[in-house]
Motif scaffolding. Structure first.
Motif, PDB file in Angstrom:
ATOM      1  N   THR A  46      28.862  50.312  55.882  1.00  0.00           N
ATOM      2  CA  THR A  46      28.862  49.463  54.693  1.00  0.00           C
ATOM      3  C   THR A  46      28.170  48.139  55.020  1.00  0.00           C
ATOM      4  OG1 THR A  46      30.227  48.291  53.056  1.00  0.00           O
ATOM      5  CG2 THR A  46      31.166  48.582  55.267  1.00  0.00           C
ATOM      6  N   ASN A  47      27.481  47.588  54.037  1.00  0.00           N
ATOM      7  CA  ASN A  47      26.784  46.309  54.205  1.00  0.00           C
ATOM      8  C   ASN A  47      27.558  45.167  53.574  1.00  0.00           C
ATOM      9  OD1 ASN A  47      26.489  46.824  51.497  1.00  0.00           O
ATOM     10  ND2 ASN A  47      24.299  46.398  51.416  1.00  0.00           N
ATOM     11  N   LEU A  50      27.104  41.620  54.878  1.00  0.00           N
ATOM     12  CA  LEU A  50      25.853  40.962  54.499  1.00  0.00           C
ATOM     13  C   LEU A  50      25.939  40.423  53.081  1.00  0.00           C
ATOM     14  CD1 LEU A  50      25.093  43.056  56.858  1.00  0.00           C
ATOM     15  CD2 LEU A  50      22.776  42.904  55.955  1.00  0.00           C
ATOM     16  N   ARG A  51      26.615  41.159  52.216  1.00  0.00           N
ATOM     17  CA  ARG A  51      26.757  40.730  50.822  1.00  0.00           C
ATOM     18  C   ARG A  51      27.628  39.488  50.697  1.00  0.00           C
ATOM     19  NH1 ARG A  51      29.289  45.349  47.605  1.00  0.00           N
ATOM     20  NH2 ARG A  51      29.348  43.674  46.047  1.00  0.00           N
ATOM     21  N   PRO A  60      26.517  36.784  58.616  1.00  0.00           N
ATOM     22  CA  PRO A  60      26.968  38.166  58.413  1.00  0.00           C
ATOM     23  C   PRO A  60      27.748  38.713  59.603  1.00  0.00           C
ATOM     24  CG  PRO A  60      24.696  37.919  57.692  1.00  0.00           C
ATOM     25  CD  PRO A  60      25.063  36.635  58.367  1.00  0.00           C
ATOM     26  N   ALA A  64      31.459  40.193  59.487  1.00  0.00           N
ATOM     27  CA  ALA A  64      31.695  41.550  59.985  1.00  0.00           C
ATOM     28  C   ALA A  64      32.805  41.566  61.024  1.00  0.00           C
ATOM     29  CB  ALA A  64      30.404  42.126  60.575  1.00  0.00           C
ATOM     30  N   PHE A  87      26.104  45.245  59.879  1.00  0.00           N
ATOM     31  CA  PHE A  87      26.595  46.479  59.265  1.00  0.00           C
ATOM     32  C   PHE A  87      27.871  46.920  59.967  1.00  0.00           C
ATOM     33  CE2 PHE A  87      22.053  46.669  58.266  1.00  0.00           C
ATOM     34  CZ  PHE A  87      22.102  46.956  56.905  1.00  0.00           C
ATOM     35  N   ASN A  89      30.104  49.978  60.897  1.00  0.00           N
ATOM     36  CA  ASN A  89      30.037  51.430  61.063  1.00  0.00           C
ATOM     37  C   ASN A  89      31.430  51.943  61.389  1.00  0.00           C
ATOM     38  OD1 ASN A  89      26.823  52.162  61.458  1.00  0.00           O
ATOM     39  ND2 ASN A  89      27.342  50.086  62.095  1.00  0.00           N
TER      40      ASN A  89
END
Length: 353
Positions: A46-47, A50-51, A60, A64, A87, A89
């Motif tokens: 999922t990103n 970053l959003r 980011p 995360a 990201f 994972n």
């Protein structure tokens, strides 16, 4: 578990971080969880970090890290690895749980799988010229919009109508598609994007791999044949572990070792990815008035399904086992998606071909 379940898990992690004051952002309405891209690892990615980074005023990677600390303790998750700019994972504790959850969801909902309330209460006005392709596309769009809780109203343009609002004007067919027959004619008009000129030829009728419509209908018919054969052998579909360990992964315990490994998709992985994408494809097709997106997605599902089919039934003196029941369930889930998608396009899904 299904991708939707894990999307909710990630959203819960965001909510907990906000409640604890670790992130100062408005909660997103949803979180997209998908298969890892190039350089990723695990079962989902999922990103969201970053959003959220810019509105949170943090990098980011920091976002995360905050979310990873909460996700690693969530039920059903074995590990979470951060890759690239941020990201997340996700690696599952039990991949069979993923297969069973997604397949069970499809089989429970049937051809309604992927339907949502994304356009709940919205009235979509489609203004079309008096032209065969425009009519066919508008009808298909209306059916897809209905799957998302909306309602489409089709209006015909008048010769002196110069308004562009809500106009659906696909490139017209170069000739009458009626000689192809109802199913092939529908496909010929819907498969190309609306800005592309449709190809009206007998290629849509040939029963070979070069014909996308044949591949979709053949895959559905094969699933139905396998279901009949399984019944004769005395077993039925049951969602579960298909007996394949899935991606070849590093079995080391550290996040760094896991991050260095690039997953190799098995046929089951590829098919699960396509099935998980179906709700998003339906929403996109409805939102963008693009039934061609659904048509191309059905081809992707069919192409991902075919390599799995030879492993569904026991071979020789082999007895049906749990893996055979799980593979049959996965195949039937794909067949359900194909049947539902073809129906939305106004095309028959044959039991025999």
């Amino acid at each position: 578990m299904t991708p939707l379940d894990f999307s909710r898990t990630v959203l819960d992690a965001v909510r907990c971080a906000v409640d604890a004051g670790e992130l100062r952002v408005e909660l997103p309405e949803g979180v997209v969880v998908d298969r890892p891209g190039p350089g990723g690892c695990g079962d989902f990615a999922t990103n969201v970090a970053l959003r959220l980074a810019r509105p949170a005023g943090q990098t980011p990677l920091r976002v995360a890290e905050i979310l990873r600390s909460r996700l690693v303790t969530a039920e059903g998750i074995r590990d979470v690895v951060i890759t690239g700019p941020g990201f997340l994972n996700i690696r599952l504790a039990d991949r069979g749980d993923l297969t069973a959850g997604l397949v069970g969801d499809v089989l429970t909902r049937g051809t309604a799988y992927g339907h949502s309330r994304a356009l709940d209460g919205q009235v979509v006005v489609l203004r079309v010229p008096y032209e065969v392709r425009a009519e066919v596309v508008a009808d298909a769009v209306a059916r897809v919009v209905a799957t998302q809780g909306g309602r489409a109203e089709i209006e015909h343009l008048k010769p002196d109508d110069d308004q562009n609002t809500g106009v659906l004007r696909p490139v017209p067919a170069p000739e009458d598609p009626a000689p192809l027959g109802p199913d092939a004619a529908q496909w010929a008009l819907l498969y190309p994007a609306t800005h592309d000129r449709p190809r009206i030829s007998a290629d849509h009728l040939v029963q070979r791999e070069s014909n996308p419509l044949f591949r979709v209908r053949y895959a559905h018919a094969r699933v139905r044949a396998l279901s009949r054969a399984a019944h004769l052998l005395g077993f039925t579909a049951e969602p579960g572990d298909t007996g394949d360990t899935g991606n070849t992964r590093n079995t080391g315990d550290t996040a760094e070792q896991t991050a260095q490994n690039t997953p190799q998709d098995t046929p089951q992985d590829t098919l699960l990815t396509a099935l998980a994408a179906h709700p998003r494809v339906l929403t996109a097709a409805a939102t963008h008035h693009a039934p061609d997106r659904l048509a191309r997605h059905l081809v992707a599902v069919a192409d991902a399904l075919v390599p799995l089919l030879p492993a569904v039934l026991p071979l020789g003196e082999e007895k049906p086992e749990a893996a055979h029941r799980a593979r049959l369930a996965l195949a039937e889930a794909a067949g359900t998606v194909l049947a539902g998608g073809l129906s939305l396009l106004g095309i028959d899904a044959p039991e025999h071909l």
